[in-house]
Every structure is written in structure tokens, then in C-alpha cells.
Design a protein around this motif. Structure first.
Motif, mmCIF file in Angstrom:
data_model
loop_
_atom_site.group_PDB
_atom_site.id
_atom_site.type_symbol
_atom_site.label_atom_id
_atom_site.label_comp_id
_atom_site.label_asym_id
_atom_site.label_seq_id
_atom_site.Cartn_x
_atom_site.Cartn_y
_atom_site.Cartn_z
ATOM 1 N N ASP A 30 -2.774 -4.518 -38.334
ATOM 2 C CA ASP A 30 -2.891 -3.690 -39.535
ATOM 3 C C ASP A 30 -1.619 -2.863 -39.695
ATOM 4 O OD1 ASP A 30 -3.877 -1.560 -41.488
ATOM 5 O OD2 ASP A 30 -5.695 -2.753 -41.224
ATOM 6 N N LYS A 31 -1.199 -2.657 -40.940
ATOM 7 C CA LYS A 31 -0.010 -1.847 -41.209
ATOM 8 C C LYS A 31 -0.267 -0.358 -41.002
ATOM 9 C CE LYS A 31 2.024 -4.984 -44.660
ATOM 10 N NZ LYS A 31 3.298 -5.240 -43.931
ATOM 11 N N ASP A 32 -1.525 0.032 -41.063
ATOM 12 C CA ASP A 32 -1.898 1.440 -40.965
ATOM 13 C C ASP A 32 -1.804 1.895 -39.505
ATOM 14 O OD1 ASP A 32 -3.173 3.926 -40.872
ATOM 15 O OD2 ASP A 32 -4.571 3.404 -42.479
ATOM 16 N N GLU A 33 -0.745 2.612 -39.169
ATOM 17 C CA GLU A 33 -0.522 3.035 -37.791
ATOM 18 C C GLU A 33 -1.610 3.975 -37.294
ATOM 19 O OE1 GLU A 33 3.367 4.662 -37.427
ATOM 20 O OE2 GLU A 33 4.388 2.779 -37.928
ATOM 21 N N THR A 34 -2.108 4.818 -38.195
ATOM 22 C CA THR A 34 -3.164 5.757 -37.808
ATOM 23 C C THR A 34 -4.437 5.014 -37.428
ATOM 24 O OG1 THR A 34 -2.267 7.455 -39.265
ATOM 25 C CG2 THR A 34 -4.550 7.729 -38.560
ATOM 26 N N LYS A 35 -4.773 4.017 -38.220
ATOM 27 C CA LYS A 35 -5.978 3.224 -37.927
ATOM 28 C C LYS A 35 -5.859 2.514 -36.582
ATOM 29 C CE LYS A 35 -7.998 0.850 -41.260
ATOM 30 N NZ LYS A 35 -8.337 -0.241 -42.225
ATOM 31 N N ILE A 36 -4.696 1.922 -36.333
ATOM 32 C CA ILE A 36 -4.494 1.212 -35.075
ATOM 33 C C ILE A 36 -4.539 2.176 -33.890
ATOM 34 C CG2 ILE A 36 -2.834 -0.117 -33.707
ATOM 35 C CD1 ILE A 36 -4.265 -1.753 -35.850
ATOM 36 N N ALA A 37 -3.953 3.354 -34.073
ATOM 37 C CA ALA A 37 -3.995 4.357 -32.999
ATOM 38 C C ALA A 37 -5.427 4.768 -32.692
ATOM 39 C CB ALA A 37 -3.167 5.578 -33.409
ATOM 40 N N LYS A 38 -6.233 4.933 -33.716
ATOM 41 C CA LYS A 38 -7.633 5.304 -33.504
ATOM 42 C C LYS A 38 -8.405 4.168 -32.834
ATOM 43 C CE LYS A 38 -8.134 8.819 -37.086
ATOM 44 N NZ LYS A 38 -8.832 9.223 -38.348
ATOM 45 N N LEU A 39 -8.118 2.927 -33.221
ATOM 46 C CA LEU A 39 -8.791 1.796 -32.588
ATOM 47 C C LEU A 39 -8.447 1.720 -31.104
ATOM 48 C CD1 LEU A 39 -8.480 -0.844 -35.435
ATOM 49 C CD2 LEU A 39 -10.611 -0.039 -34.419
ATOM 50 N N HIS A 40 -7.213 2.089 -30.748
ATOM 51 C CA HIS A 40 -6.849 2.131 -29.336
ATOM 52 C C HIS A 40 -7.676 3.175 -28.581
ATOM 53 C CE1 HIS A 40 -2.674 0.211 -30.169
ATOM 54 N NE2 HIS A 40 -3.530 -0.693 -29.721
ATOM 55 N N GLU A 41 -8.178 4.161 -29.312
ATOM 56 C CA GLU A 41 -9.041 5.180 -28.713
ATOM 57 C C GLU A 41 -10.520 4.855 -28.914
ATOM 58 O OE1 GLU A 41 -7.937 8.935 -30.381
ATOM 59 O OE2 GLU A 41 -5.809 8.673 -29.922
ATOM 60 N N ASN A 42 -10.792 3.646 -29.406
ATOM 61 C CA ASN A 42 -12.145 3.177 -29.706
ATOM 62 C C ASN A 42 -12.843 4.036 -30.763
ATOM 63 O OD1 ASN A 42 -13.981 0.995 -29.076
ATOM 64 N ND2 ASN A 42 -15.385 2.544 -28.273
ATOM 65 N N ILE A 43 -12.060 4.496 -31.734
ATOM 66 C CA ILE A 43 -12.608 5.206 -32.889
ATOM 67 C C ILE A 43 -12.630 4.217 -34.062
ATOM 68 C CG2 ILE A 43 -12.301 7.118 -34.508
ATOM 69 C CD1 ILE A 43 -10.773 8.580 -32.280
ATOM 70 N N MET A 44 -13.838 3.865 -34.498
ATOM 71 C CA MET A 44 -13.986 2.845 -35.523
ATOM 72 C C MET A 44 -13.687 3.404 -36.920
ATOM 73 S SD MET A 44 -14.826 0.190 -33.763
ATOM 74 C CE MET A 44 -13.837 0.882 -32.417
ATOM 75 N N PRO A 45 -12.995 2.634 -37.776
ATOM 76 C CA PRO A 45 -12.719 3.082 -39.142
ATOM 77 C C PRO A 45 -13.908 2.918 -40.077
ATOM 78 C CG PRO A 45 -11.758 0.916 -38.793
ATOM 79 C CD PRO A 45 -12.307 1.357 -37.464
ATOM 80 N N ILE A 46 -14.928 2.225 -39.618
ATOM 81 C CA ILE A 46 -16.146 2.024 -40.400
ATOM 82 C C ILE A 46 -17.345 2.257 -39.498
ATOM 83 C CG2 ILE A 46 -15.155 0.333 -42.004
ATOM 84 C CD1 ILE A 46 -16.462 -1.860 -40.232
ATOM 85 N N PHE A 47 -18.503 2.503 -40.119
ATOM 86 C CA PHE A 47 -19.736 2.569 -39.336
ATOM 87 C C PHE A 47 -20.464 1.239 -39.441
ATOM 88 C CE2 PHE A 47 -24.347 3.150 -39.084
ATOM 89 C CZ PHE A 47 -24.434 3.642 -37.793
ATOM 90 N N GLU A 48 -20.655 0.608 -38.307
ATOM 91 C CA GLU A 48 -21.427 -0.633 -38.219
ATOM 92 C C GLU A 48 -22.141 -0.598 -36.879
ATOM 93 O OE1 GLU A 48 -23.265 -4.143 -39.039
ATOM 94 O OE2 GLU A 48 -21.971 -3.029 -40.427
ATOM 95 N N PRO A 49 -23.476 -0.643 -36.872
ATOM 96 C CA PRO A 49 -24.222 -0.516 -35.614
ATOM 97 C C PRO A 49 -23.752 -1.487 -34.543
ATOM 98 C CG PRO A 49 -25.721 -0.409 -37.487
ATOM 99 C CD PRO A 49 -24.375 -0.780 -38.046
ATOM 100 N N GLY A 50 -23.399 -0.964 -33.384
ATOM 101 C CA GLY A 50 -23.007 -1.783 -32.244
ATOM 102 C C GLY A 50 -21.548 -2.173 -32.198
ATOM 103 N N LEU A 51 -20.786 -1.882 -33.246
ATOM 104 C CA LEU A 51 -19.397 -2.346 -33.294
ATOM 105 C C LEU A 51 -18.529 -1.639 -32.262
ATOM 106 C CD1 LEU A 51 -17.247 -4.104 -34.636
ATOM 107 C CD2 LEU A 51 -16.916 -2.287 -36.332
#
Length: 438
Positions: A30-51
Motif C-alpha cells: 500500500d502507498k499509505d505509509e501510515t496504514k502500513i505502519a499500523k499494520l506492522h503494529e497489528n492495528i487494522m484499518p477496518i473492523f472485521e471480526p477475527g481479522l
């Protein structure tokens, strides 16, 4: 097998995580550096049960990673999935394919050896042809095939839908590409999931045809609900009566305030525009789009009528603003029509949603947001249920009545029993069912 997933939105993130669960090595880009940084911290950009748990497990297992470096991800991949957004284009209703085409060009520049490029995004008929043309013009020497592989994920149950789908649709006539796709979906073949290989254009149309059919089914039962209210019939019994017919089926026959979300609104409109472009208009779907838009606007009037014909100066409690439960998605949610209409009529809105309030605060100004269901009700003149989250299904009616200024409930999802509401002393208004006088 190694794949690159371009885009970490709803489709890309869920698909990438699920493929990694199958044992495939997946790099989500993803081009969004903030989103990728959060994913590295296991912070999901969306709510989906179990994701979050699925992502965490596969990152820990070394099968799933996230990056902003498209070039390195694509170079190492046997297959590259395009899972970027295709929103409705402003002004004409067509799908905006600019993100798809930009991704195709970047993929072409980065490819190293034979690569299968897979359109996972929902795209109009002929998009695969254009993607192939872009790649061919960018890299005349490249070895590749372009495949259509539409997703059929329902928000709120997307992981189960990916792991145990009704079918997998793959559009390609290349035997080499077919073999790559067979290997990727082999775990599903083992549980006898039907895998349909078609021409690419056919595959592209299947996704739109499926979503527009379901949207038509929802709109049909909503119009029947309106008729039920006029003639004194019960739409829930009608739905059951026709849904027991195997040719019709019971799913998507639940009357409500109209469909919303990331798929049905934009896909119905995009298919209408495609059909018009090819001089083969879809009159049924054109009507579905029109009727659904009008329905969401009419729901505010239903609330006003339940409040005695006016909400001017009244405090209206709203439960649920997401377009459906188990998601934080606000796209084309009925609440985006209902709440502003009530505000325009003079109502003061106080609301709660378990997951969607962060996004909703940006889209619905001048709403007072509360921390739980019961906090919204205190001193309110009426309670309106827009989204059928499970925690709203078994409210303590005695407590609700004590908190409300007046015992008025408008249930736009039909989750309560009319007789129980009458016995509890509520003025209860619902969809397509005869009103029982208190």
C-alpha cells in the motif's frame, strides 16, 4: 507460491490474510505509509471480526508481510493481485478505474519473469483487456497473463466467505494462468468448492450480475413491505412464504431501510452505466437504483410520523449508523440519509454504534455521540434502530421505557416482536407489519 496483493483495503487485506492462512507467502502493498505502519503494529484499518487475530498469526508465522515497496513485492511474486478501490466516478456513475490502471503500469515496470496479474477489484466488463494493453505497452517483452478473479466477500463475515465460499470464479483462457490459480485455490478444491473457469469478460460480468440481483431482491421485498403496510399483511410471513420456494430462497428477503455499503450502490450504478454504454439498458436495475435511493429518504418520514407528525425540537435516539452490523463501514449507509433529514426537520440526534462512530463523526455533524445504547435513550422522545447489531436485539425494555421521555420505538430492521412491544407499553413502528395499538 508467492503473491503480492496491491491494496490493503477491505478486499486486499482480507484476501491477503486468508491466502497466507492457506500457506501461501503474501506481501500486501500500500502507498499509505501510515496504514502500513499500523499494520506492522497489528492495528487494522477496518473492523472485521477475527481479522486482527488472523493477521497476527500469519505475520508471526512468516507467511504475511506488509510494505510500501511495490517493486520488490512484485519482482518476487508468481501472481500479483490488484485489489485497489473502484469507487463511483463523480458526474457519470461509471466505476473509477484510475487506481486499477495506475497499479497495472507499476506492476508492468516491476515484473521479473512470467507473472499472473489478477484483477480482484470489482471492475466493469473489458477492464482486463485494458489492463493487458497497459502492461503490454509498458513492457512489450514481458511474459504475463491477466486474470479476472472477482471477490464475493460480505462485510462482517468475510473470512468465512473466503475460507468456505459458494464458488470461486476465474476468468482466463490461458492454461498456464489456470494452473497458477488452481494451485492458489487448491485448499478450497480439497473441500469441494466449485471453481468456475470462464472467459475473462464473463467473469467480470458475473460479479456485477450477482450483486445487482441481490440488490434487486432487497428492493423487491422492501416494496412488498410498503404494500403490506397498506393492506394489513405481514412482510416477514410473506418473506418466509416465498423464501421456502427453492427457486427463490430465503436470503436477502429481509425488509429494511434500503441497501448500502461498499458494493451494492456502486455496482448497480456501474452496471447500469455499462449497459447504457453498450446500448443494452437494464431497466430493472435502473429502477432498483432509483427505488433504493428514494427509500432511504422516506425512512425519516416514518420516524416523523411515529413522533406524531413532527420532530421539531425533539430529541431522537439512534442505535446503529453503519450500513450493516459487524462492520464500521459507513459507505452509503441509510443513516446518512435518515439522520440529516431528521435534523432538517428540527430533531436533535443522539446516537451510538459499536464500531462506526469514528468514521460517522466525520460524516454526520451536529450529532451527540454516546458510549453505549442506554446512554442514548436518556430523555429522548423516541428511539430509532437503524442497524441491527446483536447488542440491540435484546434490550431491557423496562429500562428503555424508563429512560425515554415517551415510549416510542421505530424499528427499521424488524428485530422486535410486535406483541411483546405492545405488552411492554410501547408505541412500536416497524417495516411492513401491521401496527398493534397499545
Amino acid at each position: 507460491m508467492r503473491i503480492a496483493m496491491i491494496g490493503t483495503g477491505y478486499v486486499g487485506l482480507v484476501s491477503g490474510a486468508c491466502f497466507s492462512e492457506f500457506g501461501t507467502n503474501v506481501t500486501c502493498v500500500d502507498k499509505d505509509e501510515t496504514k502500513i505502519a499500523k499494520l506492522h503494529e497489528n492495528i487494522m484499518p477496518i473492523f472485521e471480526p477475527g481479522l486482527d487475530k488472523l493477521v497476527e498469526n500469519n505475520v508471526s508465522g512468516g507467511r504475511l508481510e506488509f510494505t510500501t515497496d511495490l517493486t520488490e513485492a512484485v519482482k518476487a511474486a508468481d501472481a500479483v493481485f490488484i485489489a485497489v478501490g473502484t469507487p463511483t466516478r463523480r458526474g457519470d456513475g461509471h466505476a473509477d478505474l484510475s487506481y486499477v490502471y495506475a497499479a497495472a503500469k507499476e506492476i508492468a515496470e516491476a515484473m521479473d519473469g512470467y507473472t499472473v496479474i489478477v484483477n480482484k477489484s470489482t471492475v466493469p466488463v473489458g477492464t482486463g483487456d485494458e489492463v493487458e494493453k497497459i502492461i503490454r505497452e509498458t513492457r512489450p517483452d514481458a511474459e504475463f497473463d491477466v486474470v479476472s478473479n472477482p471477490e464475493f466477500l460480505r462485510e462482517g463475515s468475510a473470512i468465512e466467505d473466503f475460507m468456505r465460499p459458494d464458488r470461486v470464479v476465474i476468468g482466463t483462457e490461458s492454461e498456464r494462468a489456470q494452473e497458477v490459480m488452481r494451485q492458489l485455490y487448491r485448499p478450497l478444491h480439497l473441500i469441494e468448492t466449485p471453481i468456475l473457469f470462464t472467459q475473462r469478460r464473463t467473469s467480470e460480468l458475473i460479479k456485477y450480475a450477482a450483486n445487482t440481483f441481490l440488490a434487486a431482491k432487497i428492493t423487491f421485498i422492501n416494496e412488498i413491505a410498503d404494500l403490506c403496510e397498506k393492506v394489513g399483511a405481514d412482510v416477514q410471513a410473506v418473506s418466509k412464504g416465498i423464501g421456502l420456494d427453492g427457486r427463490i430462497g430465503k436470503k436477502f428477503l429481509h425488509a429494511g431501510p434500503g441497501y448500502g455499503g461498499s458494493c451494492f450502490p456502486k455496482d448497480t450504478l456501474a452496471l447500469v452505466r455499462t449497459a447504457q454504454q453498450f446500448d443494452s439498458p437494464l431497466k430493472i436495475i435502473e429502477t432498483v437504483v432509483e427505488v433504493n435511493a428514494e427509500r432511504k429518504k422516506k425512512m425519516a418520514q416514518k420516524v416523523i410520523e411515529a413522533c406524531g407528525g413532527s420532530v421539531d425540537g425533539k430529541r431522537i435516539a439512534v442505535l446503529g449508523v453503519a450500513f450493516k452490523p459487524n462492520t464500521d463501514d459507513m459507505r452509503d449507509s441509510p443513516s446518512l440519509d435518515i439522520i440529516p433529514a431528521l435534523q432538517s426537520a428540527g430533531a436533535n440526534i443522539v446516537a451510538f454504534d459499536p464500531e462506526a462512530m469514528t468514521e460517522a463523526k466525520e460524516l454526520l455533524p451536529n450529532v451527540e455521540w454516546k458510549e453505549n445504547s442506554y446512554a442514548t435513550m436518556e430523555g429522548a422522545d423516541a428511539l430509532v434502530i437503524i442497524t441491527e447489531w446483536n447488542e440491540f436485539r435484546l434490550l431491557d425494555l423496562k429500562r428503555v421505557k424508563e429512560l425515554l421521555k415517551a415510549p416510542v420505538m421505530v424499528d427499521l430492521r424488524n428485530i422486535y416482536n410486535r406483541q411483546e412491544m405492545k405488552d411492554a407499553g410501547f408505541e412500536y413502528s416497524c417495516i411492513g407489519r401491521p401496527k398493534l395499538e397499545v
